[in-house]
Design a protein around this motif. Structure first.
Motif, PDB file in Angstrom:
ATOM      1  N   LEU A  97       0.848  -1.193   0.000  1.00 51.28           N
ATOM      2  CA  LEU A  97       0.000   0.000   0.000  1.00 51.28           C
ATOM      3  C   LEU A  97       0.882   1.241   0.000  1.00 51.28           C
ATOM      4  N   VAL A  98       0.505   2.226  -0.805  1.00 49.20           N
ATOM      5  CA  VAL A  98       1.229   3.494  -0.876  1.00 49.20           C
ATOM      6  C   VAL A  98       0.234   4.620  -0.655  1.00 49.20           C
ATOM      7  N   CYS A  99       0.528   5.483   0.311  1.00 47.25           N
ATOM      8  CA  CYS A  99      -0.349   6.617   0.591  1.00 47.25           C
ATOM      9  C   CYS A  99       0.511   7.829   0.939  1.00 47.25           C
ATOM     10  N   ARG A 100       0.378   8.882   0.152  1.00 46.64           N
ATOM     11  CA  ARG A 100       1.127  10.119   0.374  1.00 46.64           C
ATOM     12  C   ARG A 100       2.632   9.863   0.460  1.00 46.64           C
ATOM     13  N   GLY A 101       3.106   8.995  -0.387  1.00 46.61           N
ATOM     14  CA  GLY A 101       4.532   8.717  -0.441  1.00 46.61           C
ATOM     15  C   GLY A 101       5.024   7.706   0.580  1.00 46.61           C
ATOM     16  N   GLN A 102       4.155   7.298   1.489  1.00 46.98           N
ATOM     17  CA  GLN A 102       4.530   6.319   2.501  1.00 46.98           C
ATOM     18  C   GLN A 102       4.158   4.915   2.029  1.00 46.98           C
ATOM     19  N   VAL A 103       5.108   3.997   2.137  1.00 45.82           N
ATOM     20  CA  VAL A 103       4.900   2.621   1.683  1.00 45.82           C
ATOM     21  C   VAL A 103       4.782   1.699   2.892  1.00 45.82           C
ATOM     22  N   GLU A 104       3.798   0.830   2.874  1.00 44.42           N
ATOM     23  CA  GLU A 104       3.662  -0.167   3.929  1.00 44.42           C
ATOM     24  C   GLU A 104       3.243  -1.501   3.331  1.00 44.42           C
ATOM     25  N   THR A 105       3.511  -2.552   4.073  1.00 42.53           N
ATOM     26  CA  THR A 105       3.132  -3.896   3.654  1.00 42.53           C
ATOM     27  C   THR A 105       2.279  -4.520   4.750  1.00 42.53           C
ATOM     28  N   PRO A 106       0.958  -4.308   4.710  1.00 42.74           N
ATOM     29  CA  PRO A 106       0.095  -4.810   5.783  1.00 42.74           C
ATOM     30  C   PRO A 106      -0.090  -6.322   5.761  1.00 42.74           C
ATOM     31  N   VAL A 107       0.203  -6.957   4.606  1.00 39.28           N
ATOM     32  CA  VAL A 107       0.039  -8.409   4.497  1.00 39.28           C
ATOM     33  C   VAL A 107       1.314  -9.013   3.918  1.00 39.28           C
ATOM     34  N   MET A 108       1.866  -9.986   4.628  1.00 40.60           N
ATOM     35  CA  MET A 108       3.033 -10.714   4.149  1.00 40.60           C
ATOM     36  C   MET A 108       2.828 -12.189   4.454  1.00 40.60           C
ATOM     37  N   ILE A 109       2.705 -12.993   3.427  1.00 43.91           N
ATOM     38  CA  ILE A 109       2.515 -14.431   3.596  1.00 43.91           C
ATOM     39  C   ILE A 109       3.812 -15.123   3.182  1.00 43.91           C
ATOM     40  N   GLY A 110       4.602 -15.491   4.167  1.00 43.88           N
ATOM     41  CA  GLY A 110       5.877 -16.143   3.908  1.00 43.88           C
ATOM     42  C   GLY A 110       7.048 -15.187   4.015  1.00 43.88           C
ATOM     43  N   GLU A 111       8.182 -15.703   4.459  1.00 45.46           N
ATOM     44  CA  GLU A 111       9.355 -14.859   4.675  1.00 45.46           C
ATOM     45  C   GLU A 111       9.881 -14.243   3.385  1.00 45.46           C
ATOM     46  N   ILE A 112       9.789 -14.972   2.284  1.00 43.34           N
ATOM     47  CA  ILE A 112      10.286 -14.429   1.022  1.00 43.34           C
ATOM     48  C   ILE A 112       9.478 -13.208   0.592  1.00 43.34           C
ATOM     49  N   ALA A 113       8.169 -13.256   0.788  1.00 47.39           N
ATOM     50  CA  ALA A 113       7.331 -12.107   0.442  1.00 47.39           C
ATOM     51  C   ALA A 113       7.711 -10.899   1.287  1.00 47.39           C
ATOM     52  N   ALA A 114       7.943 -11.123   2.576  1.00 44.34           N
ATOM     53  CA  ALA A 114       8.346 -10.037   3.458  1.00 44.34           C
ATOM     54  C   ALA A 114       9.695  -9.462   3.036  1.00 44.34           C
ATOM     55  N   ALA A 115      10.635 -10.339   2.712  1.00 46.12           N
ATOM     56  CA  ALA A 115      11.964  -9.898   2.301  1.00 46.12           C
ATOM     57  C   ALA A 115      11.908  -9.140   0.983  1.00 46.12           C
ATOM     58  N   SER A 116      11.037  -9.575   0.073  1.00 45.43           N
ATOM     59  CA  SER A 116      10.900  -8.910  -1.227  1.00 45.43           C
ATOM     60  C   SER A 116      10.405  -7.486  -1.064  1.00 45.43           C
ATOM     61  N   ASP A 117       9.377  -7.280  -0.252  1.00 43.65           N
ATOM     62  CA  ASP A 117       8.846  -5.935  -0.059  1.00 43.65           C
ATOM     63  C   ASP A 117       9.849  -5.039   0.674  1.00 43.65           C
ATOM     64  N   ALA A 118      10.525  -5.601   1.665  1.00 42.74           N
ATOM     65  CA  ALA A 118      11.527  -4.828   2.397  1.00 42.74           C
ATOM     66  C   ALA A 118      12.650  -4.393   1.462  1.00 42.74           C
ATOM     67  N   LEU A 119      13.033  -5.269   0.568  1.00 39.26           N
ATOM     68  CA  LEU A 119      14.101  -4.980  -0.392  1.00 39.26           C
ATOM     69  C   LEU A 119      13.703  -3.842  -1.328  1.00 39.26           C
ATOM     70  N   GLN A 120      12.455  -3.854  -1.786  1.00 42.90           N
ATOM     71  CA  GLN A 120      11.992  -2.798  -2.688  1.00 42.90           C
ATOM     72  C   GLN A 120      11.924  -1.446  -1.989  1.00 42.90           C
ATOM     73  N   GLN A 121      11.510  -1.458  -0.730  1.00 42.70           N
ATOM     74  CA  GLN A 121      11.481  -0.207   0.015  1.00 42.70           C
ATOM     75  C   GLN A 121      12.888   0.336   0.239  1.00 42.70           C
ATOM     76  N   GLU A 122      13.827  -0.572   0.484  1.00 40.71           N
ATOM     77  CA  GLU A 122      15.217  -0.159   0.698  1.00 40.71           C
ATOM     78  C   GLU A 122      15.831   0.419  -0.574  1.00 40.71           C
ATOM     79  N   LEU A 123      15.575  -0.241  -1.706  1.00 41.27           N
ATOM     80  CA  LEU A 123      16.163   0.186  -2.975  1.00 41.27           C
ATOM     81  C   LEU A 123      15.372   1.284  -3.674  1.00 41.27           C
TER      82      LEU A 123
END
Length: 240
Positions: free
Chosen positions: A64-90
């Motif tokens: 979810l993206v709102c006013r430039g802020q990115v969040e991941t309210p749903v993560m099913i599995g560690e790889i999904a969590a790592a993928s979203d974290a990686l995109q936010q970092e990069l």
């Protein structure tokens, strides 16, 4: 590399009756899940889990993206969590692109994908073989994407992509409706709280309604605190 967005919809072997039947099946499933919770975040989790299981995805998430802020309210599995974290970092990746640009994206083979090179190289090292990101057309200022991940390349054929788009459409509609109700409840609750605080200030200091509200507004401005939070502090403090 497959550069496909929502403007170039996937071609499937489904007939018109197949599409109608699949759409009805997804709609019934979404309606069933909707009875299990009236909380928007929980509904997102239920819908995402159902989409992953139905399509046969290994992992899934919602961005979810709102006013430039990115969040991941749903993560099913560690790889999904790592993928979203990686995109936010990069600051790059298909989930962010899908959410912010209102487009549907898939990656057939992460090792050979040329878009988002930093993310794709790191995602492949995580074990992600392919991805499908479906835009969630959410009302208001929020934008979102339903993201499916697989550890194998070419995991999402035309039919599963079409099915993912059906899930995304139904999910976005229900989520927007529930979120609107939550915002309305919050607004009504805030109004009641501010009204209660005004009444307490009027009684405590002998102020009129407009004077009491002006005092709350000034305290809010001077302390850089939301008006409703100032009102809550007044109510929590109680009569003196």
């Amino acid at each position: 590399m497959t550069d496909v967005t929502s403007e170039a919809s996937s071609q499937t072997t489904w007939t018109g009756s197949d599409i109608a039947r699949k759409s009805s099946e997804v709609a019934r499933l979404v309606a069933q899940l909707q009875t299990e919770s009236s909380d928007s975040d929980m509904l997102l989790r239920l819908f995402t889990k159902a989409a992953a299981e139905t399509i046969g995805s290994d992992y899934a998430s919602v961005t979810l993206v709102c006013r430039g802020q990115v969040e991941t309210p749903v993560m099913i599995g560690e790889i999904a969590a790592a993928s979203d974290a990686l995109q936010q970092e990069l600051g790059e990746g298909p989930c962010l692109r899908s959410a912010t640009d209102d487009t549907t994206i898939w990656i057939d083979d992460m090792r050979h994908e040329e878009r988002w090179p930093k993310f794709c190289a790191a995602a492949a090292d995580l074990g992600i073989g392919s991805m499908a990101c479906f835009c969630l057309y959410i009302a208001g200022e929020e934008r979102g994407a339903l993201n499916l991940h697989s550890t194998t390349a070419n995991a999402f054929d035309d039919e599963t992509r079409a099915l993912g788009q059906l899930f995304a459409a139904h999910t976005a509609t229900v989520f927007s409706a529930v979120r609107e109700k939550e915002q309305l409840r919050t607004a009504l609750s805030s109004r009641d709280l501010i009204g209660q605080a005004k009444g307490m200030l009027m009684e405590r200091y002998g102020l009129g309604a407009d004077q009491a509200f002006s005092l709350l507004a000034r305290l809010s401005q001077d302390s850089n605190t939301k008006l409703v939070d100032i009102a809550r502090q007044v109510v929590d403090a109680g009569p003196e």
